[in-house]
Design a protein around this motif. Structure first.
Motif, mmCIF file in Angstrom:
data_model
loop_
_atom_site.group_PDB
_atom_site.id
_atom_site.type_symbol
_atom_site.label_atom_id
_atom_site.label_comp_id
_atom_site.label_asym_id
_atom_site.label_seq_id
_atom_site.Cartn_x
_atom_site.Cartn_y
_atom_site.Cartn_z
ATOM 1 N N LEU B 127 56.544 -0.029 -53.206
ATOM 2 C CA LEU B 127 55.838 -1.214 -52.701
ATOM 3 C C LEU B 127 56.411 -2.480 -53.326
ATOM 4 O O LEU B 127 56.419 -3.536 -52.701
ATOM 5 C CB LEU B 127 54.355 -1.127 -53.039
ATOM 6 C CG LEU B 127 53.528 -0.046 -52.325
ATOM 7 C CD1 LEU B 127 52.081 -0.092 -52.785
ATOM 8 C CD2 LEU B 127 53.593 -0.256 -50.832
ATOM 9 N N THR B 128 56.886 -2.335 -54.533
ATOM 10 C CA THR B 128 57.444 -3.499 -55.222
ATOM 11 C C THR B 128 58.692 -3.966 -54.498
ATOM 12 O O THR B 128 59.608 -3.189 -54.271
ATOM 13 C CB THR B 128 57.805 -3.135 -56.676
ATOM 14 O OG1 THR B 128 56.777 -2.311 -57.199
ATOM 15 C CG2 THR B 128 57.975 -4.380 -57.515
ATOM 16 N N GLY B 129 58.672 -5.220 -54.137
ATOM 17 C CA GLY B 129 59.833 -5.781 -53.448
ATOM 18 C C GLY B 129 59.837 -5.493 -51.971
ATOM 19 O O GLY B 129 60.714 -5.959 -51.243
ATOM 20 N N ALA B 130 58.874 -4.720 -51.481
ATOM 21 C CA ALA B 130 58.870 -4.381 -50.046
ATOM 22 C C ALA B 130 57.992 -5.341 -49.260
ATOM 23 O O ALA B 130 57.100 -5.987 -49.817
ATOM 24 C CB ALA B 130 58.364 -2.959 -49.861
ATOM 25 N N GLU B 131 58.291 -5.442 -47.982
ATOM 26 C CA GLU B 131 57.385 -6.139 -47.067
ATOM 27 C C GLU B 131 56.346 -5.102 -46.647
ATOM 28 O O GLU B 131 56.696 -4.076 -46.075
ATOM 29 C CB GLU B 131 58.162 -6.639 -45.855
ATOM 30 C CG GLU B 131 57.271 -7.287 -44.783
ATOM 31 C CD GLU B 131 58.040 -7.494 -43.476
ATOM 32 O OE1 GLU B 131 58.700 -8.534 -43.343
ATOM 33 O OE2 GLU B 131 57.984 -6.583 -42.614
ATOM 34 N N VAL B 132 55.087 -5.375 -46.945
ATOM 35 C CA VAL B 132 54.034 -4.405 -46.618
ATOM 36 C C VAL B 132 53.063 -5.060 -45.639
ATOM 37 O O VAL B 132 52.333 -5.984 -46.011
ATOM 38 C CB VAL B 132 53.291 -3.931 -47.885
ATOM 39 C CG1 VAL B 132 52.261 -2.868 -47.506
ATOM 40 C CG2 VAL B 132 54.268 -3.405 -48.920
ATOM 41 N N THR B 133 53.095 -4.608 -44.411
ATOM 42 C CA THR B 133 52.294 -5.236 -43.357
ATOM 43 C C THR B 133 51.124 -4.334 -42.969
ATOM 44 O O THR B 133 51.293 -3.111 -42.882
ATOM 45 C CB THR B 133 53.152 -5.474 -42.097
ATOM 46 O OG1 THR B 133 54.304 -6.220 -42.457
ATOM 47 C CG2 THR B 133 52.362 -6.227 -41.022
ATOM 48 N N VAL B 134 49.983 -4.944 -42.725
ATOM 49 C CA VAL B 134 48.854 -4.220 -42.143
ATOM 50 C C VAL B 134 48.410 -4.968 -40.890
ATOM 51 O O VAL B 134 48.274 -6.193 -40.914
ATOM 52 C CB VAL B 134 47.688 -4.075 -43.143
ATOM 53 C CG1 VAL B 134 46.426 -3.556 -42.445
ATOM 54 C CG2 VAL B 134 48.067 -3.136 -44.285
ATOM 55 N N GLU B 135 48.226 -4.234 -39.805
ATOM 56 C CA GLU B 135 47.685 -4.861 -38.598
ATOM 57 C C GLU B 135 46.180 -4.974 -38.725
ATOM 58 O O GLU B 135 45.516 -4.043 -39.185
ATOM 59 C CB GLU B 135 48.028 -4.021 -37.361
ATOM 60 C CG GLU B 135 49.463 -4.218 -36.916
ATOM 61 C CD GLU B 135 49.781 -3.471 -35.617
ATOM 62 O OE1 GLU B 135 50.779 -3.841 -34.978
ATOM 63 O OE2 GLU B 135 49.048 -2.528 -35.265
ATOM 64 N N ALA B 136 45.655 -6.134 -38.309
ATOM 65 C CA ALA B 136 44.214 -6.353 -38.445
ATOM 66 C C ALA B 136 43.663 -6.902 -37.147
ATOM 67 O O ALA B 136 44.302 -7.718 -36.480
ATOM 68 C CB ALA B 136 43.937 -7.323 -39.586
ATOM 69 N N ASN B 156 51.311 -7.560 -48.365
ATOM 70 C CA ASN B 156 51.690 -8.973 -48.448
ATOM 71 C C ASN B 156 51.914 -9.607 -47.079
ATOM 72 O O ASN B 156 52.386 -10.726 -46.971
ATOM 73 C CB ASN B 156 52.933 -9.142 -49.326
ATOM 74 C CG ASN B 156 54.042 -8.182 -48.913
ATOM 75 O OD1 ASN B 156 54.128 -7.811 -47.732
ATOM 76 N ND2 ASN B 156 54.855 -7.757 -49.863
ATOM 77 N N ARG B 157 51.594 -8.871 -46.038
ATOM 78 C CA ARG B 157 51.744 -9.467 -44.701
ATOM 79 C C ARG B 157 50.638 -8.926 -43.813
ATOM 80 O O ARG B 157 50.343 -7.729 -43.837
ATOM 81 C CB ARG B 157 53.118 -9.105 -44.126
ATOM 82 C CG ARG B 157 53.465 -9.819 -42.835
ATOM 83 C CD ARG B 157 54.912 -9.557 -42.431
ATOM 84 N NE ARG B 157 55.259 -10.293 -41.223
ATOM 85 C CZ ARG B 157 55.039 -9.867 -39.978
ATOM 86 N NH1 ARG B 157 54.475 -8.691 -39.784
ATOM 87 N NH2 ARG B 157 55.371 -10.612 -38.952
ATOM 88 N N LEU B 158 50.011 -9.813 -43.049
ATOM 89 C CA LEU B 158 48.974 -9.406 -42.108
ATOM 90 C C LEU B 158 49.442 -9.723 -40.703
ATOM 91 O O LEU B 158 50.067 -10.765 -40.468
ATOM 92 C CB LEU B 158 47.669 -10.193 -42.335
ATOM 93 C CG LEU B 158 46.623 -9.698 -43.309
ATOM 94 C CD1 LEU B 158 45.361 -10.528 -43.096
ATOM 95 C CD2 LEU B 158 46.311 -8.222 -43.132
ATOM 96 N N ASN B 196 51.818 -14.790 -45.555
ATOM 97 C CA ASN B 196 52.688 -14.283 -44.496
ATOM 98 C C ASN B 196 51.813 -13.620 -43.433
ATOM 99 O O ASN B 196 51.513 -12.437 -43.504
ATOM 100 C CB ASN B 196 53.665 -13.279 -45.110
ATOM 101 C CG ASN B 196 54.929 -13.164 -44.291
ATOM 102 O OD1 ASN B 196 55.038 -13.782 -43.229
ATOM 103 N ND2 ASN B 196 55.870 -12.381 -44.769
ATOM 104 N N ILE B 197 51.386 -14.444 -42.482
ATOM 105 C CA ILE B 197 50.484 -13.924 -41.450
ATOM 106 C C ILE B 197 51.111 -14.095 -40.077
ATOM 107 O O ILE B 197 51.628 -15.162 -39.741
ATOM 108 C CB ILE B 197 49.125 -14.662 -41.476
ATOM 109 C CG1 ILE B 197 48.453 -14.462 -42.835
ATOM 110 C CG2 ILE B 197 48.216 -14.165 -40.348
ATOM 111 C CD1 ILE B 197 47.148 -15.215 -42.994
ATOM 112 N N ASN B 198 51.073 -13.016 -39.338
ATOM 113 C CA ASN B 198 51.507 -13.103 -37.940
ATOM 114 C C ASN B 198 50.275 -13.120 -37.057
ATOM 115 O O ASN B 198 49.294 -12.434 -37.308
ATOM 116 C CB ASN B 198 52.362 -11.897 -37.571
ATOM 117 C CG ASN B 198 52.537 -11.799 -36.057
ATOM 118 O OD1 ASN B 198 53.053 -12.730 -35.426
ATOM 119 N ND2 ASN B 198 52.059 -10.711 -35.471
#
Lengths: 601, 436
Positions: B127-136, B156-158, B196-198
């Motif tokens: 997880l360290t250094g990775a882009e971790v996205t969750v869809e919400a 770190n990304r939604l 970092n939100i999409n």
């Protein structure tokens, strides 16, 4: 040699779907010719297409042995004949091989135009007719009413009408007895020189053309050299025999008998329906009456979608021709479609059958142009030109007059549709001839109408406007002068020869308008704007524009989709392969047939 | 093709099949198939009213993830950028490692379950250094606390599916939230520390007209979101909305109108400082990487807020996948897990790999997929990228296609590579189909 008095040759005539095939199967079963176990559904309709379309294309003949109630064994020959107007000539030859006919009428539908036409053909051939009302067990059956109709319209006494349900098997023994009792035995003289009528044929890769014959006079033994009196072709009798129901060799076919001759000939065209077989060594003086070479009436261009398949198409047509004397073809070139063939057919159904067989049996992707008829064009220089392809029509200045084939048509329909039918026929340039009430509810209408109007969509229109109640029959009446013009279609300012058509001047504007509208809907949007125009000579009479394609993109494509999307794109690409590039415009196959549905909406 | 790059399907014992991930695969998709309700336009593998399976599903998911081992003894691929690949070449190697929890509605999972999933994922891709996205889904009551804790777990990304700011339309789509709730959820996410939100939007919706879409665009460009995905509505055959449109009960704008909507989006987002980097994706341009020396104009650079996980797809990289209906790609194979939640759970419980299907790809498929995915990006497909991915020369493999498409004005070719023109972007399918 069988006793001529114990031979009965008969046919079954019926309108489509009135139950001819089911009855044939029952007769074969009850005479033990086939067992119901080995019976394939609808044995006589061997070709897939026939079964699908529910029609019999090729006539066939089956021999049955039947022990009648008088204790004697009779040889019954059932000659199957096609039930569609395109094949009237074949029907008439099949009937000419018989002494009797079973007329099957659906007990709820009553008499139809084709029934009538076939009955007239049977009467012309002096056949004894045994009327049978079929499907009497169905809820809508009105046997008394229909029997009365048979008496009133056909003049067959209603107490002679038999009742049956071929499906359930009821009434079939009575039919077999009636064949023996009512149909006369053949009368030919066994001692005269051989005359046998060819009523059908098929091509066998090992034995050559197999002629289906009825021996009218004399007899034929295996090995004899034969002469075909119409085509003057000589052949060997490699084998002869009867269908029981498969080909069963015999030593001899004698007067009154029905069977086959394996000729070794390479093409059915050499051995045409209606021709007379005689012995080369001892020929008859006169051929049997009624022979007429098959004559195509409807013409259309057939083009391979993939131009590399031209040779394949030629080979396929050659093979089909082996078995289909009525099919004609000659190479032609279209600026739009490339190399193809102008093909002649007996009618629209024949055309449809040929197209489907080429696509199914030979795996060809075909493009077919709108059907045309053969025009006789008198040029200003006095020369007469036969034109079966609109794009070959001479320029207007060189034409003195044009004659087109016209047909007699008969329509039988419930009286409430008279107005509707009149309207339709008027828009098709038809002229009223007579009207006759068959009973208070049903009417027989006769018109004279240009063939060109029938080949387009007349039958479909007639059916849909009468909710399927009307039936149609037609025969050629002759040629007649008409004020015809060539209508050209320009796609992206280029005339597409394969879309040209011949129309009556009075209908040119309306047809042009409808056609360009139709094409606008059928031709997909391209990457640029595409004008569609209809023109007579240099004068544009209608125009539509296909707007340039604006947006076509998958808005989303992520990990789970990639292969699925790729396959989707492959499919889309495959769909385009079925289109024809004309200039730089992709034209789908349906566009070339758009003319067929000009009056849809 | 070195062995380490192939997907091995090994039957270690009678009932045990497992996918062994080769080294260097740095992207992982995890599918969470639960939804409160299925949306009218959605054809994804999602299920409503199966929430009672969440616990068992996460158990199974963790077990599947544990089976996707990365051999530890191979060195990770060098991330340094060779000098000659200053453009987008070897971009795949430049991507951050990524983990993407998609759905469905991953934000329906209680935090402890998300924590377990992330822990299992961490064993594969740190997880360290990775882009971790969750869809919400903005309608699942996210709550500031939930969002803060989610951030604390290393997410770190939604990616939030807002879809529309028009309540009647949201109802037609079967969304469970209102526009106001979406605005509030977005504000909550910002406050919870997500930078970092999409935000997902759809245009070409039933009853939508240009003015309405423009108003939406004008509003969202003031939200300062890092990233937007704007999709033209795709009517998928298996959906209720498709049936409604085909049946004439609902009408959607035609391609001419949606084409114009798309152009308005390009124009308004561009003016508001967003860089379009893919057919349907934009990222805030204020943190643009300095354009590489050789690049012609800034369009050849990617914004840093671009979604690295999706970039992996578009660059046709290898990626792992876990969860019901999830698709993975380890060339020359793509695999898909079984679709049903219960089926998935029982397969994993029985010690079997929950794989439904493995598709073998040919070289030709690889070329085609590299093109049709890569051309979606504004940077296009560089010759170096194609060579690196396919081991072949783009200009040779597709010589006639490139010539034709350039002549049609749909494709730009230069010394670096090929990319869609503006017109080509609107007519992407016409271009893509030339390469399949």
């Amino acid at each position: 040699m069988p006793d001529q008095n114990r031979i009965r040759n008969f046919s079954i005539i019926a309108h489509i779907d009135h139950g001819k095939t089911t009855l044939s199967d029952r007769l074969l079963e009850m005479t033990g010719t086939i067992s119901s176990r080995e019976r394939r559904d609808q044995l006589l309709d061997g070709m897939d297409l026939e079964r699908e379309k529910g029609i019999t294309i090729k006539a066939k003949a089956v021999r049955m042995d039947y022990r009648a109630s008088d204790g004697e064994i009779y040889e019954l020959n059932l000659i199957d004949c096609p039930g569609h107007v395109d094949f009237t000539y074949e029907v008439s030859r099949a009937l000419a091989a018989c002494e009797g006919a079973i007329l099957v009428v659906d007990a709820s539908q009553g008499i139809e135009a084709q029934t009538l036409a076939n009955v007239y053909l049977a009467l012309e051939n002096d056949l004894t007719i045994i009327p049978v009302l079929n499907k009497i067990d169905l809820p809508g059956a009105e046997p008394d009413h229909v029997a009365q109709e048979v008496e009133d319209v056909l003049g067959l006494p209603k107490d002679e009408v038999l009742m049956a349900s071929a499906k359930a098997g009821t009434g079939v023994p009575e039919i077999l007895e009636a064949i023996v009792e009512r149909v006369p035995p053949p009368v030919g003289n066994h001692d005269r020189p051989l005359r046998a009528l060819i009523f059908d044929s098929h091509y066998d890769p090992y034995k050559g053309v197999i002629a289906y014959v009825r021996v009218v006079e004399g007899s034929l033994t295996s090995g004899a050299k034969i002469l075909l009196m119409g085509t003057l072709v000589q052949a060997d009798t490699l084998e002869l025999g009867a269908f029981r129901p498969t080909m069963t060799p015999l030593a001899e076919l004698s007067t009154g008998e029905v069977g086959y001759i394996a000729t070794g000939l390479k093409e059915v065209g050499d051995c045409q329906v209606g021709d007379t077989v005689t012995l080369a060594a001892a020929p008859a003086e006169q051929p049997l009456a009624g022979y007429r070479p098959a004559k195509p009436m409807v013409f259309a261009g057939l083009y391979p979608v993939d131009s590399n398949a031209y040779i394949d198409l030629r080979e396929a047509l050659e093979k089909l021709k082996l078995n289909d004397a009525a099919l004609s073809f000659a190479p032609e070139t279209s600026a739009a479609l490339g190399f193809g063939f102008r093909c002649g057919f007996l009618g629209l159904l024949h055309m449809e059958i040929v197209r489907e067989r080429l696509e199914r049996e030979y795996n060809l992707d075909l493009l077919i142009t709108a059907p045309s008829v053969e025009y006789q064009v008198l040029q200003t220089d006095g020369e007469i030109l036969l034109v079966d392809n609109p794009s070959e029509m001479p320029e207007i200045a060189k034409i003195a007059s044009i004659e087109e084939p016209v047909m007699h048509i008969s329509v039988i329909a419930p009286t409430r549709y008279i107005g509707t039918i009149m309207d339709l026929v008027t828009t098709k340039r038809g002229a009223f001839e007579t009207m006759e009430y068959l009973d208070p509810q049903r009417v027989l209408l006769k018109y004279r109408i240009p063939l060109a109007e029938i080949v387009v969509d007349f039958y479909d229109q007639l059916k849909s406007r009468t909710q399927g109640y009307a039936s149609l029959d037609y025969t050629l009446a002759g040629y007649q002068e008409a004020d015809l013009v060539k209508l050209d279609i320009l796609v992206n300012t280029t005339a597409v020869d394969a879309l040209s058509l011949i129309v009556h001047r009075d209908f040119a504007y309306a047809n042009g308008r409808t056609l360009v509208e139709k094409l606008r809907k059928l031709i997909p949007r391209q990457m640029f704007e595409v004008p569609i125009q209809a023109a007579i000579g240099n004068k544009v009479i209608a125009r539509e524009t296909i707007k340039a394609m604006r947006k076509d993109v998958l808005s989303k494509c992520y990990g789970g989709d990639i292969t699925r999307k790729r396959k989707l794109l492959e499919k889309q690409k495959e769909g385009k392969r079925r289109m024809k590039m004309v200039g730089n415009v992709e034209i789908p196959q349906e566009a070339f047939m758009a003319i067929l549905s000009l009056n849809d909406d | 093709m070195p062995a380490m790059n192939t997907l091995e399907l090994r039957a270690a014992s009678t009932a045990e099949l497992r996918i062994a991930a080769p080294a260097g695969v740095r992207h992982l998709y995890i599918h969470i198939p639960f939804c409160h309700r299925r949306c009218a336009y959605c054809d994804f593998n999602t299920y409503a009213n199966m929430d009672d399976r969440m616990e068992a599903y996460v158990d199974a998911l963790c077990r599947e993830l544990a089976g996707l081992r990365t051999p530890a003894d191979l060195p990770p691929r060098a991330l340094t950028r060779p000098a000659e690949t200053s453009s987008a070449a070897l971009l795949r190697a430049d991507l951050r490692p990524t983990i993407f929890l998609g759905g469905g509605t991953p934000s329906m999972l209680p935090l402890p379950l998300i924590e377990r999933v992330l822990a299992a994922a961490d064993a594969l891709i740190s997880l360290t250094g990775a882009e971790v996205t969750v869809e919400a889904n903005p309608g699942t009551v996210l709550g500031r606390e939930y969002l803060r804790d989610l951030r604390g777990l290393g997410v770190n990304r939604l990616s939030m599916g807002v879809q529309s700011l028009h309540d009647p339309t949201l109802r037609v789509l079967g969304r469970i939230h209102t526009a106001a709730e979406a605005r509030a959820s977005y504000a909550d996410a910002m406050r919870a520390g997500f930078e970092n939100i999409n935000l997902d939007f759809i245009f070409g919706l039933p009853g939508q007209h240009i003015q309405q879409w423009e108003a939406t665009l004008r509003e969202i460009t003031t939200w300062e979101a890092a990233h937007f995905s704007l999709y033209s509505l795709i009517l998928e055959e298996s959906t209720p909305l498709y049936a409604q449109v085909v049946g004439g009960r609902v009408s959607v704008p035609d391609d001419d109108v949606t084409g114009e909507m798309y152009e308005r989006a390009i124009e308004l987002l561009g003016a508001a400082g967003y860089t379009q980097y893919e057919i349907s994706n934009w990222a805030r341009a204020d943190h643009l990487e300095p354009p590489p020396q050789a690049a012609v104009g800034s369009r050849l650079a990617l914004p840093v807020r671009a979604c690295h996980h999706n970039l992996a797809y578009w660059l046709n990289a290898d990626y792992l996948a876990a969860g019901a209906g999830a698709h993975g790609h380890i060339f020359p194979q793509r695999y898909a897990d079984v679709l049903g939640i219960d089926d998935y759970i029982s397969k994993v419980r029985a010690g079997q790999a929950p794989i439904a299907e493995i598709t073998e790809l040919s070289k030709r498929d690889l070329y085609a997929e590299t093109m049709l995915m890569g051309l979606r990006l504004n940077i296009g497909v560089s010759y170096a990228h194609f060579r690196d991915r396919c081991g072949a020369e783009l200009a040779e493999v597709y010589a006639s296609e490139l010539q034709e498409l350039t002549a049609l004005g749909l494709l730009d070719c230069d010394t670096l590579g090929v990319r869609l023109t503006e017109r080509g972007r609107l007519l992407g399918n016409q271009v893509f189909e030339r390469f399949v």
